[in-house]
Design a protein around this motif. Sequence first.
Motif, PDB file in Angstrom:
ATOM      1  N   GLY A  93     -21.144  27.722   3.485  1.00 35.87           N
ATOM      2  CA  GLY A  93     -21.055  29.173   2.982  1.00 35.87           C
ATOM      3  C   GLY A  93     -19.785  29.197   2.150  1.00 35.87           C
ATOM      4  O   GLY A  93     -19.211  30.337   2.377  1.00 35.87           O
ATOM      5  N   PHE A 145     -15.027  20.462   3.085  1.00 33.74           N
ATOM      6  CA  PHE A 145     -13.937  19.433   3.744  1.00 33.74           C
ATOM      7  C   PHE A 145     -13.086  19.826   4.790  1.00 33.74           C
ATOM      8  O   PHE A 145     -13.035  21.146   4.938  1.00 33.74           O
ATOM      9  CB  PHE A 145     -13.088  18.920   2.475  1.00 33.74           C
ATOM     10  CG  PHE A 145     -11.935  20.166   1.856  1.00 33.74           C
ATOM     11  CD1 PHE A 145     -12.701  21.160   1.207  1.00 33.74           C
ATOM     12  CD2 PHE A 145     -10.962  20.256   2.414  1.00 33.74           C
ATOM     13  CE1 PHE A 145     -11.624  22.117   0.653  1.00 33.74           C
ATOM     14  CE2 PHE A 145     -10.065  21.177   1.993  1.00 33.74           C
ATOM     15  CZ  PHE A 145     -10.382  22.234   1.302  1.00 33.74           C
ATOM     16  N   GLU A 184      -0.610  28.265   2.048  1.00 33.96           N
ATOM     17  CA  GLU A 184      -1.268  29.423   1.611  1.00 33.96           C
ATOM     18  C   GLU A 184      -1.402  30.716   2.491  1.00 33.96           C
ATOM     19  O   GLU A 184      -1.092  31.717   1.937  1.00 33.96           O
ATOM     20  CB  GLU A 184      -2.903  28.716   1.401  1.00 33.96           C
ATOM     21  CG  GLU A 184      -2.997  27.832   0.518  1.00 33.96           C
ATOM     22  CD  GLU A 184      -2.985  28.063  -0.883  1.00 33.96           C
ATOM     23  OE1 GLU A 184      -3.041  29.283  -1.193  1.00 33.96           O
ATOM     24  OE2 GLU A 184      -2.729  27.307  -1.875  1.00 33.96           O
ATOM     25  N   GLY A 193     -20.062  20.845  -4.662  1.00 35.15           N
ATOM     26  CA  GLY A 193     -18.965  21.041  -4.168  1.00 35.15           C
ATOM     27  C   GLY A 193     -18.024  19.775  -3.349  1.00 35.15           C
ATOM     28  O   GLY A 193     -18.632  18.667  -4.063  1.00 35.15           O
TER      29      GLY A 193
HETATM   30  P1  FAD Z   1     -15.522  24.682   1.411  1.00 33.04           P
HETATM   31  O1  FAD Z   1     -14.405  25.693   0.861  1.00 33.04           O
HETATM   32  O2  FAD Z   1     -14.793  23.671   2.246  1.00 33.04           O
HETATM   33  O3  FAD Z   1     -16.695  25.380   2.250  1.00 33.04           O
HETATM   34  C1  FAD Z   1     -17.652  24.387   2.984  1.00 33.04           C
HETATM   35  C2  FAD Z   1     -18.047  25.520   4.135  1.00 33.04           C
HETATM   36  O4  FAD Z   1     -19.247  24.638   4.808  1.00 33.04           O
HETATM   37  C3  FAD Z   1     -17.277  26.018   5.043  1.00 33.04           C
HETATM   38  O5  FAD Z   1     -17.496  27.565   5.226  1.00 33.04           O
HETATM   39  C4  FAD Z   1     -17.390  25.220   6.419  1.00 33.04           C
HETATM   40  O6  FAD Z   1     -17.433  25.955   7.537  1.00 33.04           O
HETATM   41  C5  FAD Z   1     -19.183  24.796   6.082  1.00 33.04           C
HETATM   42  N1  FAD Z   1     -19.647  23.793   6.867  1.00 33.04           N
HETATM   43  C6  FAD Z   1     -19.230  22.624   7.100  1.00 33.04           C
HETATM   44  N2  FAD Z   1     -19.863  21.871   7.817  1.00 33.04           N
HETATM   45  C7  FAD Z   1     -21.136  22.489   8.088  1.00 33.04           C
HETATM   46  C8  FAD Z   1     -22.141  22.200   8.873  1.00 33.04           C
HETATM   47  N3  FAD Z   1     -22.444  21.002   9.346  1.00 33.04           N
HETATM   48  N4  FAD Z   1     -22.932  23.300   9.165  1.00 33.04           N
HETATM   49  C9  FAD Z   1     -22.698  24.308   8.294  1.00 33.04           C
HETATM   50  N5  FAD Z   1     -21.698  24.684   7.627  1.00 33.04           N
HETATM   51  C10 FAD Z   1     -20.953  23.830   7.615  1.00 33.04           C
HETATM   52  N6  FAD Z   1      -8.880  24.968  -5.761  1.00 33.04           N
HETATM   53  C11 FAD Z   1      -8.788  25.487  -6.900  1.00 33.04           C
HETATM   54  O7  FAD Z   1      -9.659  25.296  -7.738  1.00 33.04           O
HETATM   55  N7  FAD Z   1      -7.634  26.268  -7.031  1.00 33.04           N
HETATM   56  C12 FAD Z   1      -6.787  26.298  -6.266  1.00 33.04           C
HETATM   57  O8  FAD Z   1      -5.778  26.928  -6.330  1.00 33.04           O
HETATM   58  C13 FAD Z   1      -6.981  25.643  -4.899  1.00 33.04           C
HETATM   59  N8  FAD Z   1      -6.129  25.565  -3.950  1.00 33.04           N
HETATM   60  C14 FAD Z   1      -6.139  24.713  -2.814  1.00 33.04           C
HETATM   61  C15 FAD Z   1      -5.132  24.764  -1.885  1.00 33.04           C
HETATM   62  C16 FAD Z   1      -5.359  23.907  -0.855  1.00 33.04           C
HETATM   63  C17 FAD Z   1      -4.046  23.761   0.351  1.00 33.04           C
HETATM   64  C18 FAD Z   1      -6.322  22.907  -0.736  1.00 33.04           C
HETATM   65  C19 FAD Z   1      -6.654  22.276   0.520  1.00 33.04           C
HETATM   66  C20 FAD Z   1      -7.624  23.234  -1.646  1.00 33.04           C
HETATM   67  C21 FAD Z   1      -7.230  23.961  -2.624  1.00 33.04           C
HETATM   68  N9  FAD Z   1      -8.174  24.161  -3.728  1.00 33.04           N
HETATM   69  C22 FAD Z   1      -8.159  24.960  -4.836  1.00 33.04           C
HETATM   70  C23 FAD Z   1      -9.616  23.443  -3.529  1.00 33.04           C
HETATM   71  C24 FAD Z   1     -10.609  24.336  -2.902  1.00 33.04           C
HETATM   72  O9  FAD Z   1     -10.229  24.707  -1.756  1.00 33.04           O
HETATM   73  C25 FAD Z   1     -11.868  23.885  -2.898  1.00 33.04           C
HETATM   74  O10 FAD Z   1     -12.310  23.190  -4.242  1.00 33.04           O
HETATM   75  C26 FAD Z   1     -13.030  24.386  -2.457  1.00 33.04           C
HETATM   76  O11 FAD Z   1     -12.855  25.221  -1.335  1.00 33.04           O
HETATM   77  C27 FAD Z   1     -14.459  24.031  -2.366  1.00 33.04           C
HETATM   78  O12 FAD Z   1     -15.667  24.663  -2.099  1.00 33.04           O
HETATM   79  P2  FAD Z   1     -16.739  24.094  -1.109  1.00 33.04           P
HETATM   80  O13 FAD Z   1     -17.784  25.065  -1.056  1.00 33.04           O
HETATM   81  O14 FAD Z   1     -17.178  22.804  -1.723  1.00 33.04           O
HETATM   82  O15 FAD Z   1     -16.198  23.494   0.205  1.00 33.04           O
END
Ligand code: FAD
Length: 773
Positions: A145, A324, A349, A529
Amino acid sequence: MALGVFICRCGGNISGTVNCEDVRDAVKDMEGVTTAQVTDFLCSKPGLQMIRNAIQRRKLDRVLVACCSPHMHEKMFQNVVEEEGVNRYQLVHVNVREHCSWIHEKGATEKAVNLVKGGVRRALTLEPLQEKEVELCRDVLVIGGGVAGITAALQLSEGGFRVNMVERNPSIGGRMAQLSKTFPTLDCSPCILSPRMAEVENDKNIALYTCAEVVDLTGGPGNYKALIKQKARGVDLDKCLKCGRCTTVCPTGVPNEFEEGLYPRKAIYLPFPQAVPSVYVIDFENCQRCGSCVEACPAKAVNLDDEDKTLELDVGSVIVATGFDLIDDAKLRSYRPEHPGVVNALQVERLIENELTEGKVLTTKDGGRVKGIAYVLCAGSRDPHRGVSYCSAVCCPYSIKQAILLKKYLPYLKIYIYYTDMRMIGRGFEDFYREAREKGIVFIHGRPGDVTPLPNGNLEILVEDIDTGLMFRNEVELVVLSSAMVPPAGAAKLASTLGIALGEDFFIASKHVKLDPISTLRAGIFAAGVATGCKDIHDSVIDARAAASHAANFLGEGRMKLDPFKPVVVGECDGCGLCVEVCPRGAISVEGETPVIDVVSCNGCGACVSACSMGALKLPNYTKEAILEEVKGLVDGADDDVVVIGFYDDNISYTAADNAGTARIHSPTNMRIVRTPSTAILDKDTILKSLGYGADGIMICEVEESHEEELAEKLVDDVRGELEKMGVEPERVFLKPMVLPIFKVLPQFITEFTDTIKKLGKIPEEKREKLLG
Ligand code: FAD
């Protein structure tokens, strides 16, 4: 039978090492071949037209294309032949590029001749098959999520699909919820994410399961059954008033995960102010069960006896958006992560959000005032020795973002950014970089190997600036590690539960990196993602929208065509039940003395077929006859050199061989690969006969730790026992369990096994006769 053979030069990709005309001449007079033609680009309009014309003029009823991997264009060729009236399952796709021209220099033509001969012989065994139409479930499962999962779920809901969202944390939001502002526009992260999170909570089409994980997935594409394990929350979602009295009275303090351990939380807590669901949760691992929260709760929402639940969900499609984690600090020991003056970028952050926006100054973990900060980019990234070999893609822009924000709040800060290469490739990123330099942030072109703690509590960084050749010695109070992003904990287990593959970087592998990046190797399962590799929010959202569209397309109007590679009953059954025992999907039962196959759950692995001693079952077009005919073609004329037949499962092992080909990693021409839906279709007789017909070694490649690998292990043991009895060296048969990430070492295994077979030499004729029984 009228077979047309069409060989592609692929603009030199194939004809660079394979003489395509020689291949044509070697097969044009084979039995059943009506025409054999060579062209430059078989997949282009003129190439396809050539096939169309030949089908019409020569009244072809089957077609062989010898070109790139079937994983690339097989469907397209199938569609073309079908449009011209040939059954799509009477097309044979021979891979003379990834498995031949790209991995051999000498001997590529001879091998291509054998590959095509194998294809021709196989083509003649093929029967026309019909797909079966079944109803499918139009609900979607979104795992994770974060911003990707949220975006996909909302888009699907808008399109009228019901979505089940499974998130392992007590709140959705993922990493984006932890960010202060987002690059390059510096808009407030919670302000743009929270409304989307609230939409999920209020959306009637979305059922949200937090504290939950998928522990099993059965059924097949279009009709999956997901088993979800949901941890006890301890607080009733409907009753909780969010008043916070429970937290106030809770005596237990533990580090707060959302705050990256910088601040404490209680054992009963709200994950963060904008959490969805907006309800408290008990951390049962740390709760002392004192009961104070139960007493304090005016709504009687707290239940210390709450239990974990298991629930089953029917879904047609799955979107994996699991994001990640940051690399484990243990891998970054030389940067002293345990030192109070060393933090990671996610902690910054949280510091920006909690301290600086509140008007406070920046301090180290032990309260020391910070005046100088050093960012270490690529901490664990692009560094296979202490971390991962890939670039984490977002560290450059987010470090610049944080530096700009820190400077804005505390202009006196001296900020140094140590970088390997500055990668600012997104829209507006370069301006952002320029702005940072204009604000006095110092960029040093060099990656520190370590950080040295000084007696005064500060940290020293010594590095040579690659651009100037000057040594820089800096003393700072705070070091920020821009740590590598890695797959989240449990990612490999989840992938194996879902039956999808991981890539070399251990993120989820795409079906095709360029042409089908959102699909996984399993039909109906998509990934979005950071689950498929490091990217920013912008790209994660694009992925998520694409995944939602793919899932919607896949589910369509609620009906789907099943591929026809499911076992059919062709002979008498004695009701022994062995087929039921070996089926990994529970898709076969025996009623009286008749096997009954659930074609939706069946994955077409063929285990039941090879287990049946009565020959009561067959897998259409993967019959023993079809496999052995192909083998005969592959070994034809190999009188001087040994031939190794590789039986590869179509999903992981065949893809690994494709990837090794794309990476142009060479291996001996002795290996000829037979593509099987899974190697469970093989039985002892097929292996012995393959050796009898002319193979000198057999290499079975099957998905590691799968049910099929267990069956292959047993098969190899059986065959080796039989070979020993016949006086044939048992080591001629070898099993290589495969996972996609190790595709680069597959050629090495092929080489080593081929060397073993070369040492053993060719199997003598009298032994071959014995093998043929
Ligand atoms: P995530 O945000 O990691 O969400 C994944 C979700 O899946 C989480 O809620 C997790 O709990 C859940 N999950 C994982 N495994 C399981 C499982 N087995 N079963 C059920 N749920 C699970 N990007 C920008 O564009 N601008 C920025 O300013 C920026 N700043 C950043 C700063 C930092 C320090 C970092 C590390 C990253 C930054 N990013 C930024 C990158 C950004 O965080 C990611 O691009 C974004 O969070 C990706 O979203 P996602 O939904 O793919 O993954």
